[in-house]
Enzyme design. Structure first.
Site, PDB file in Angstrom:
ATOM      1  N   ARG A   1      45.144 -29.841 -17.499  1.00  0.00           N
ATOM      2  CA  ARG A   1      43.951 -30.531 -18.014  1.00  0.00           C
ATOM      3  C   ARG A   1      43.899 -30.615 -19.531  1.00  0.00           C
ATOM      4  NH1 ARG A   1      39.575 -27.173 -14.912  1.00  0.00           N
ATOM      5  NH2 ARG A   1      41.316 -25.703 -14.791  1.00  0.00           N
TER       6      ARG A   1
ATOM      7  N   GLY B   1      50.973 -19.009  -7.969  1.00  0.00           N
ATOM      8  CA  GLY B   1      49.647 -18.387  -7.977  1.00  0.00           C
ATOM      9  C   GLY B   1      49.614 -17.085  -8.768  1.00  0.00           C
TER      10      GLY B   1
ATOM     11  N   SER C   1      44.351 -12.764 -19.019  1.00  0.00           N
ATOM     12  CA  SER C   1      44.766 -14.161 -18.938  1.00  0.00           C
ATOM     13  C   SER C   1      45.063 -14.689 -20.333  1.00  0.00           C
ATOM     14  CB  SER C   1      43.626 -14.998 -18.355  1.00  0.00           C
ATOM     15  OG  SER C   1      43.932 -15.369 -17.053  1.00  0.00           O
ATOM     16  N   GLY C   2      46.175 -15.370 -20.447  1.00  0.00           N
ATOM     17  CA  GLY C   2      46.566 -15.922 -21.745  1.00  0.00           C
ATOM     18  C   GLY C   2      45.644 -17.005 -22.253  1.00  0.00           C
ATOM     19  N   ASP C   3      44.807 -17.526 -21.380  1.00  0.00           N
ATOM     20  CA  ASP C   3      43.914 -18.611 -21.800  1.00  0.00           C
ATOM     21  C   ASP C   3      42.457 -18.149 -21.898  1.00  0.00           C
ATOM     22  OD1 ASP C   3      43.415 -18.309 -19.129  1.00  0.00           O
ATOM     23  OD2 ASP C   3      43.653 -20.424 -18.593  1.00  0.00           O
TER      24      ASP C   3
ATOM     25  N   ASN D   1      40.558 -24.640 -20.552  1.00  0.00           N
ATOM     26  CA  ASN D   1      41.308 -25.518 -19.657  1.00  0.00           C
ATOM     27  C   ASN D   1      41.397 -26.936 -20.184  1.00  0.00           C
ATOM     28  OD1 ASN D   1      41.762 -23.637 -17.402  1.00  0.00           O
ATOM     29  ND2 ASN D   1      39.526 -23.653 -17.304  1.00  0.00           N
TER      30      ASN D   1
ATOM     31  N   ARG E   1      49.418 -24.825 -55.751  1.00  0.00           N
ATOM     32  CA  ARG E   1      50.476 -24.795 -54.724  1.00  0.00           C
ATOM     33  C   ARG E   1      51.206 -23.454 -54.734  1.00  0.00           C
ATOM     34  NH1 ARG E   1      53.902 -29.796 -56.000  1.00  0.00           N
ATOM     35  NH2 ARG E   1      55.124 -28.871 -54.322  1.00  0.00           N
TER      36      ARG E   1
ATOM     37  N   ASN F   1      46.667 -23.859 -74.671  1.00  0.00           N
ATOM     38  CA  ASN F   1      45.840 -24.991 -74.258  1.00  0.00           C
ATOM     39  C   ASN F   1      46.745 -26.146 -73.860  1.00  0.00           C
ATOM     40  OD1 ASN F   1      44.069 -27.213 -74.089  1.00  0.00           O
ATOM     41  ND2 ASN F   1      42.580 -26.061 -75.298  1.00  0.00           N
TER      42      ASN F   1
ATOM     43  N   SER G   1      47.574 -34.054 -75.722  1.00  0.00           N
ATOM     44  CA  SER G   1      47.380 -34.847 -74.507  1.00  0.00           C
ATOM     45  C   SER G   1      48.530 -35.821 -74.269  1.00  0.00           C
ATOM     46  CB  SER G   1      46.094 -35.666 -74.633  1.00  0.00           C
ATOM     47  OG  SER G   1      45.009 -34.785 -74.717  1.00  0.00           O
TER      48      SER G   1
HETATM   49  C1  UD1 Z   1      41.476 -17.378 -11.530  1.00  0.00           C
HETATM   50  C2  UD1 Z   1      40.944 -16.478 -10.430  1.00  0.00           C
HETATM   51  C3  UD1 Z   1      39.439 -16.735 -10.287  1.00  0.00           C
HETATM   52  C4  UD1 Z   1      38.740 -16.466 -11.599  1.00  0.00           C
HETATM   53  C5  UD1 Z   1      39.367 -17.307 -12.696  1.00  0.00           C
HETATM   54  C6  UD1 Z   1      38.810 -16.881 -14.035  1.00  0.00           C
HETATM   55  C7  UD1 Z   1      42.766 -16.253  -8.851  1.00  0.00           C
HETATM   56  C8  UD1 Z   1      43.311 -16.652  -7.555  1.00  0.00           C
HETATM   57  N1  UD1 Z   1      41.610 -16.795  -9.208  1.00  0.00           N
HETATM   58  O1  UD1 Z   1      41.306 -18.707 -11.112  1.00  0.00           O
HETATM   59  O2  UD1 Z   1      38.922 -15.883  -9.291  1.00  0.00           O
HETATM   60  O3  UD1 Z   1      37.368 -16.769 -11.488  1.00  0.00           O
HETATM   61  O4  UD1 Z   1      40.795 -17.091 -12.751  1.00  0.00           O
HETATM   62  O5  UD1 Z   1      39.249 -17.734 -15.045  1.00  0.00           O
HETATM   63  O6  UD1 Z   1      43.346 -15.423  -9.530  1.00  0.00           O
HETATM   64  N2  UD1 Z   1      48.909 -18.192 -13.841  1.00  0.00           N
HETATM   65  C9  UD1 Z   1      50.218 -17.793 -13.777  1.00  0.00           C
HETATM   66  N3  UD1 Z   1      50.959 -18.131 -12.708  1.00  0.00           N
HETATM   67  C10 UD1 Z   1      50.441 -18.852 -11.682  1.00  0.00           C
HETATM   68  C11 UD1 Z   1      49.105 -19.262 -11.743  1.00  0.00           C
HETATM   69  C12 UD1 Z   1      48.359 -18.902 -12.841  1.00  0.00           C
HETATM   70  O7  UD1 Z   1      50.712 -17.141 -14.706  1.00  0.00           O
HETATM   71  O8  UD1 Z   1      51.193 -19.116 -10.732  1.00  0.00           O
HETATM   72  C13 UD1 Z   1      48.109 -17.818 -15.002  1.00  0.00           C
HETATM   73  C14 UD1 Z   1      47.560 -18.983 -15.752  1.00  0.00           C
HETATM   74  O9  UD1 Z   1      48.451 -19.401 -16.794  1.00  0.00           O
HETATM   75  C15 UD1 Z   1      46.271 -18.427 -16.336  1.00  0.00           C
HETATM   76  C16 UD1 Z   1      45.845 -17.401 -15.298  1.00  0.00           C
HETATM   77  O10 UD1 Z   1      47.001 -17.085 -14.564  1.00  0.00           O
HETATM   78  O11 UD1 Z   1      46.491 -17.801 -17.565  1.00  0.00           O
HETATM   79  C17 UD1 Z   1      44.739 -17.901 -14.380  1.00  0.00           C
HETATM   80  O12 UD1 Z   1      45.250 -19.008 -13.694  1.00  0.00           O
HETATM   81  P1  UD1 Z   1      44.331 -20.240 -13.304  1.00  0.00           P
HETATM   82  O13 UD1 Z   1      45.131 -21.207 -12.536  1.00  0.00           O
HETATM   83  O14 UD1 Z   1      43.620 -20.730 -14.515  1.00  0.00           O
HETATM   84  O15 UD1 Z   1      43.319 -19.497 -12.332  1.00  0.00           O
HETATM   85  P2  UD1 Z   1      41.944 -20.026 -11.830  1.00  0.00           P
HETATM   86  O16 UD1 Z   1      42.161 -21.032 -10.779  1.00  0.00           O
HETATM   87  O17 UD1 Z   1      41.124 -20.395 -12.990  1.00  0.00           O
END
Ligand code: UD1
Ligand code: MG
Length: 461
Positions: free
Chosen positions: A16, A80, A102-104, A227, A337, A381, A409
């Site tokens: 996204r 997943g 989570s990295g995000d 996202n 700079r 100067n 100047s």
């Molecule tokens: C996940 C949780 C959800 C929670 C939400 C919070 C699960 C099944 N669900 O959902 O309950 O409310 O986070 O934000 O865990 N990632 C991987 N490998 C994968 C899939 C994801 O490394 O195969 C990483 C993504 O890069 C991200 C994190 O895991 O950093 C979460 O993944 P994302 O797909 O955003 O999970 P959600 O569906 O948001």
């Protein structure tokens, strides 16, 4: 507390964002999203920090390559969050606790993580949760009649009744590693998304009579994920507000906390005043009593006590940095700079550019000038429109201007060159040779006047 192994999930695609760059490398406050999480993890003295990469793995790993203490695990393909953890678990220590991040989700704070770890207490499954009026998209926390946590249901698997639950899972948990290892092998992908859900471990914990504890926080921004570009921009504003609050708590006076952007580290002494619309990047230090006018950009610079930077000044030290002493006055409309090293009480005025040059105490260049590869003595100067011609088309050469020199100047100083102490250069001169101390040097066409000169007149046809 026992060993803490941090696992940061960063393998997802981030579809996204609609970007060719992996999501976790997008920047917030000048740092990659993932970098925020790593920096926070480093605050809690983790035993290991494991980053799970997958989508854009090479790019992500390359960005982090110089950082010590990180380990990478690749997840290919990405099936997943549970599948992601299955890849990491062989690296983890059974004696310790695993903290899943989570990295995000960049703004999670170290004290929240420590509280979660305390709740886990090396024996429970501890989930970080949030009560929110807008739970859509998140996993919902399921509780029994005694209010004990019994599961997490993902949005796509939730019933209409479950979708009305306002308590959500943040994606962050702390879990005893030996239990996590046992539960991960039991995961399956029989769900709406056909993924291995990490969240299914909650059900296994309940089945194994391991208590599941929820740590609820009320600062939603700590668990907000990125996202989309809209969410990234919104979280950037949150982050900037937090930094502005922190600065003001230290005593920094901001004309408007909504109109400052700090993309790095801003270190301020007492009584610093910052006007509106300023951007600070990299590492910037402002000494006591520094005043920054409106609309400046300041990157990698040290600015000494009592110095004033007037409006619309652009300072970029890049990797070499810019240093300004105390009591100096820079701008408006100045450009400093990399390698500009300005002493105390130096004045740099409008449309003056300084690159890789030092200026000693009290030297001034007030208007429309270029200073490149110069060493300028005290009280010099540097007149309006003076240009240092430091580049011969192939190489750059240095010039020294000794103390107390006045450069008239519109002169050009052709490097390499030394202008002797106390000397004067007549306006409009092109100086190509060293000049002696104390001398007046003029190098321009002599003024000639022809009295009563008649202009040509137009011929008639
Ligand atoms: C996940 C949780 C959800 C929670 C939400 C919070 C699960 C099944 N669900 O959902 O309950 O409310 O986070 O934000 O865990 N990632 C991987 N490998 C994968 C899939 C994801 O490394 O195969 C990483 C993504 O890069 C991200 C994190 O895991 O950093 C979460 O993944 P994302 O797909 O955003 O999970 P959600 O569906 O948001
Ligand atoms: Mg998902």
């Amino acid at each position: 507390m026992s060993k803490i192994d941090v696992v940061i999930m960063a393998a997802g695609k981030g579809t996204r964002m609609k970007s060719s760059m992996p999501k976790v490398l997008h920047r917030l406050g000048g740092r990659a999203l993932l970098q925020h999480v790593i920096d926070t993890a480093n605050h809690i003295q983790a035993h290991r920090v494991v980053v799970i990469t997958g989508h854009g793995a090479e790019q992500v790993e390359a960005v982090l390559a110089t950082q010590t203490g990180l380990e990478f695990v690749r997840q290919m393909p990405q099936l997943g969050t549970g599948h992601a953890m299955q890849q990491a678990v062989p690296l983890l220590d059974d004696e310790g606790v695993t903290l899943v991040l989570s990295g995000d989700v960049p703004l999670i704070q170290a004290d929240t993580l420590l509280a979660l770890l305390k709740l886990c207490d090396e024996q429970h499954l501890a989930l970080l949760t949030l009560q929110t009026p807008t739970p859509a998209g998140y996993g919902r926390i399921l509780r029994n009649l005694q209010q004990q946590v019994i599961g997490i249901v993902e949005e796509k698997d939730a019933s209409e009744v479950q979708k009305k639950i306002n308590e959500i899972y943040s994606g962050i948990m702390a879990v005893p590693t030996r239990l996590l290892r046992q539960w991960l092998v039991r995961l399956d992908n029989r769900n709406a998304q056909g993924e291995f859900y990490l969240t299914d471990v909650v059900g296994f914990a309940v089945a194994d009579a391991c208590e599941v504890k929820a740590y609820g926080i009320d600062q939603a921004w700590q668990v907000e994920g990125v996202n989309t570009p809209v969410q990234l921009a919104a979280l950037e504003r949150t982050y900037q507000q937090l930094q502005a609050q922190q600065l003001m708590q230290q005593g920094v006076r901001l004309a408007d906390p909504a109109r400052i952007d700090v993309r790095g580290e801003l270190i301020c002494g007492a009584d610093v005043d910052i006007d509106i619309n300023n951007v600070f990047e990299g590492r910037v230090t402002l000494g006591e009593g520094v005043r920054i006018g409106s609309n400046c950009v300041i990157i990698n610079a040290d600015i000494g006590a009592g110095t004033q930077v007037l409006g619309f000044t652009y300072i970029d030290g890049e990797d070499k940095g810019v240093r300004i002493g105390s009591g100096a006055r820079i701008g408006p409309f100045a450009r400093l700079r990399p390698g500009a090293d300005l002493g105390d009480e130096v004045h740099i005025g409008n449309f003056v550019e300084v690159k890789n040059s030092s200026m000693a105490k009290g030297a001034k260049a007030n208007h429309l000038a270029y200073l490149g590869d110069l060493s300028v003595g005290e009280r010099v100067n540097y007149g309006a429109g003076v240009i240092s011609a430091n580049y011969d088309g192939a190489n750059k050469h240095p010039t020294t201007i000794e103390a107390d020199v006045h450069i008239g100047s519109n002169s050009v100083l052709v490097s390499p060159l030394t202008v002797g102490a106390g000397g004067t250069i007549g306006a409009g001169s092109v100086i190509t040779k060293d000049t002696a101390p104390g001398a007046l040097t003029v190098a321009r066409g002599k003024q000639v006047s022809i009295p009563d000169w008649q202009r040509p007149v137009k011929k008639s046809k």
